[in-house]
Design a protein around this motif. Sequence first.
Motif, PDB file in Angstrom:
ATOM      1  N   ARG B 182      74.715 -11.768  80.435  1.00  0.00           N
ATOM      2  CA  ARG B 182      74.422 -11.325  79.067  1.00  0.00           C
ATOM      3  C   ARG B 182      72.922 -11.312  78.824  1.00  0.00           C
ATOM      4  NH1 ARG B 182      76.667 -14.759  74.699  1.00  0.00           N
ATOM      5  NH2 ARG B 182      75.891 -13.089  73.383  1.00  0.00           N
ATOM      6  N   GLN B 183      72.252 -12.368  79.302  1.00  0.00           N
ATOM      7  CA  GLN B 183      70.812 -12.439  79.089  1.00  0.00           C
ATOM      8  C   GLN B 183      70.087 -11.344  79.856  1.00  0.00           C
ATOM      9  OE1 GLN B 183      69.704 -16.421  79.990  1.00  0.00           O
ATOM     10  NE2 GLN B 183      70.141 -17.125  77.899  1.00  0.00           N
ATOM     11  N   ARG B 184      70.526 -11.108  81.072  1.00  0.00           N
ATOM     12  CA  ARG B 184      69.828 -10.162  81.926  1.00  0.00           C
ATOM     13  C   ARG B 184      70.022  -8.719  81.470  1.00  0.00           C
ATOM     14  NH1 ARG B 184      68.306 -11.119  87.543  1.00  0.00           N
ATOM     15  NH2 ARG B 184      69.500 -13.036  87.360  1.00  0.00           N
ATOM     16  N   TYR B 185      71.248  -8.366  81.109  1.00  0.00           N
ATOM     17  CA  TYR B 185      71.533  -6.945  80.839  1.00  0.00           C
ATOM     18  C   TYR B 185      71.828  -6.645  79.370  1.00  0.00           C
ATOM     19  CZ  TYR B 185      72.048  -6.893  85.876  1.00  0.00           C
ATOM     20  OH  TYR B 185      71.835  -7.023  87.203  1.00  0.00           O
ATOM     21  N   GLN B 186      71.718  -7.623  78.506  1.00  0.00           N
ATOM     22  CA  GLN B 186      72.037  -7.407  77.084  1.00  0.00           C
ATOM     23  C   GLN B 186      73.426  -6.772  76.917  1.00  0.00           C
ATOM     24  OE1 GLN B 186      68.469  -6.342  77.753  1.00  0.00           O
ATOM     25  NE2 GLN B 186      68.226  -8.521  77.336  1.00  0.00           N
ATOM     26  N   ILE B 187      74.376  -7.280  77.690  1.00  0.00           N
ATOM     27  CA  ILE B 187      75.738  -6.779  77.598  1.00  0.00           C
ATOM     28  C   ILE B 187      76.434  -7.415  76.397  1.00  0.00           C
ATOM     29  CG2 ILE B 187      78.020  -6.929  78.696  1.00  0.00           C
ATOM     30  CD1 ILE B 187      76.818  -6.629  81.328  1.00  0.00           C
ATOM     31  N   THR B 188      77.225  -6.629  75.693  1.00  0.00           N
ATOM     32  CA  THR B 188      78.098  -7.192  74.677  1.00  0.00           C
ATOM     33  C   THR B 188      79.391  -7.597  75.369  1.00  0.00           C
ATOM     34  OG1 THR B 188      77.216  -5.541  73.179  1.00  0.00           O
ATOM     35  CG2 THR B 188      79.150  -6.766  72.433  1.00  0.00           C
ATOM     36  N   VAL B 189      79.891  -8.780  75.087  1.00  0.00           N
ATOM     37  CA  VAL B 189      81.109  -9.237  75.748  1.00  0.00           C
ATOM     38  C   VAL B 189      82.211  -9.451  74.708  1.00  0.00           C
ATOM     39  CG1 VAL B 189      82.146 -11.020  77.182  1.00  0.00           C
ATOM     40  CG2 VAL B 189      79.785 -10.355  77.576  1.00  0.00           C
TER      41      VAL B 189
END
Lengths: 256, 312
Positions: B182-189
Motif C-alpha cells: 500500500r505504501q509503495r504503490y498507493q493501492i486502495t485495498v
Amino acid sequence: MTAFWALWKREVVKFFFDRGRMGGALAQPLLFWLLLGLGFQGSFRLREDAGISFLTFLFPGMVLLVVVFTAIFSTVSIVEEKRSGFFQAALIAPVSRWWLVFGNVAGGTTLGILQAALFLLFTPLMGIPATFLGMVSALLICGLMGTAFGSLGFVMAWKVKSTRGFLALMNFFLMPLWMLSGAFFPISGIPETIQWVAWLNPVTYGLDALRIAMYGFGNLPIHTILGFWPSVGIFLSFTLLTLFGAQYAIHKPFTD
Amino acid sequence: MLDILATKDLNFRYGSQTALDGLEVEVPECSLFGLLGPNGSGKTTFFKIISTLLQPSSGTCHVAGVEVSKNPARVRQQLGVVFQQPALDLALSVRDNLRLHGALYGLKGHLLDDRITQSLQQLGLLERATDRCRSLSGGLLRRADLARSILHRPKLLLLDEPTNGLDPVARHAFWGFIHELRQRYQITVLVATHLMEEAEKCDELAILNQGKVVCRGTPEGLKSTLGSDTLWITASDPETLATLLQEKMGWRVKQFGKALCVWHHAPDSLLTPLYRDFGASILSASIRKPTLEDVFLTHTGNLFDPNPSIGV
C-alpha cells in the motif's frame, strides 16, 4: 496473442510434467486397440472382403481416440479451475475470452497431434500404403478433431459442477460417438436405423477423412460415405460449431 | 478525496433470492476498507460484480469513475483480486505462473521479467521462484498469489478472505506485505473478512448483512456506538434470564448464543443487584470495553430482540 501462447504453453508444459497423464493418454487407446483388435481378429470379416485384419481396420479409429482423449482431458482441469484456481483470475483479466478458449484448446490439440504422429509412424507396418501427403493431411485432420473435442470438453467443463460429472458426461457422449463412427465396425454392415445415427454422427465424416488420408488417398479396403473433401467439409463445420459453442459458453457465468 | 469505488442502490438477485439489496458503499482512494459480514451476507456477490464477473440486476457500481457493466475491460485493467482460493496453477513454478498472468494483462519481455523479479523480491519469494506452487506452504502460496494480483499495478486490490486457512504467523506476515504494498504503490485495498483482528486494521469498515450495509465507520467509531463499557453475562438459561432482566430490571439486554450483553451508562453499578437477585442462575459476569465483535454481533447476530435501540 501473448495470452494465446501463454495458455498454449501452459497446457503443453503441464502435460510433459505429468507422466501419468502422458502414459495414460497413450496406453488407453493402445490397449483398447490391441484387446479389441486381437479379440475380434478371428470373427471379423469385412463385407467388401478386402482382406485386412481387424487390427488394421481399427487402426484409424484408434488414432482418432488418442487425439480425442488427449484434447478432452486437457479441459477437465477447468472444472475445478474456474472456481478455485487459475481460471478465476484469467476471467477477470482484460484479455478477450476468445483467446482463453483458443489457447487452451490449441494446447490440448497440439498434444493430440504429437501423439497421433507417434502412432502414424507405424502406419506402414500395418500394411497401409501411406504417403507423405496423406500423413500430413491425416495430422491436419487430427488437428480438427482435437479442436472439436477440446471445445466440446470446454463447454462441458463450464457446465458441470464436478470432475465426476465431467467424466460421466464424457463417457456418455464419447463412446457412442466413437462406436458409431465406423471406427469399430463398418457402417455398411449394421441395421439401417443405426446407420442413420452413424450418418448423422459428425465423427463418422472425420474418421472417413482420416481413413482416406491414412491410405494415401489411394484404394481403401472399405467404403466411405462421402469422398475426402465433402467429409472434411462436414467435419470442419462441426469443429467450427463446437468452437463457437465454447465461445458462447465462456461468455456466460458458470454454474456453481 | 476521490472515491475509487462507489456504488448506488446496487441490487443483485439470483432467481427469487436477493443477494444484494440496495448496497451503497464508497471507498476513498488509498484507504484500507473492510467489508465485514457473516457468510451469505453478499460479500462474494459484491466482489463478483466489482470484478465484472456478474452484472448487477439494477443500480450502479463505479471503479475509478468507470461504470463496471459499461466498460468492463477498463475496470479489469485497474483491478487486482486475491480470491479465497489462490488463482495459481499448482503444477507450474511461481515464476511461470506470474509469466502466465502477466501475459493475460498484455505484459511481456523485459518489462514483465523486471516486474516479476521485483514482485518476488518484495514478497520474499525470490528463492522459491523456480519451485512448483504445489510444493509451497499455505502462507507462501498466498504471497505468490498476492504477487500475481499486483503484477499489472492495479489501483484497487480486492482481497476476499485472503488469510482463510492460514496460521497466525502466516496471517501476520501477509498483512505486513499488504501494508508495504500500500505504501509503495498507493493501492486502495478492499478486504472482505469475518476476522475481527483483520477488521481492526482497516481505516474504515462497512458491516454487511443480508445484502445491505447495516453500519459503517472507523473501527473505533463503531465500537464507541456501543458505549464505553458493557456488561457480559453467561448463564445456564440465558433466554429466561434475559426476559427477567428486561422485564423486572428494565435493562437493555441482548442475547448472543449463551451470552447476554447489557448496555448501561454505569455497568459496574449493575453487578450488585445482578448477583443479589439472580446469583443462582449466573455462571459469570464481566465488564469490558465493546469490541468489534460486539459491534458485528449487534448488527448481524441472532437477535434475541430483533430491534434493540443501541446507545447509552
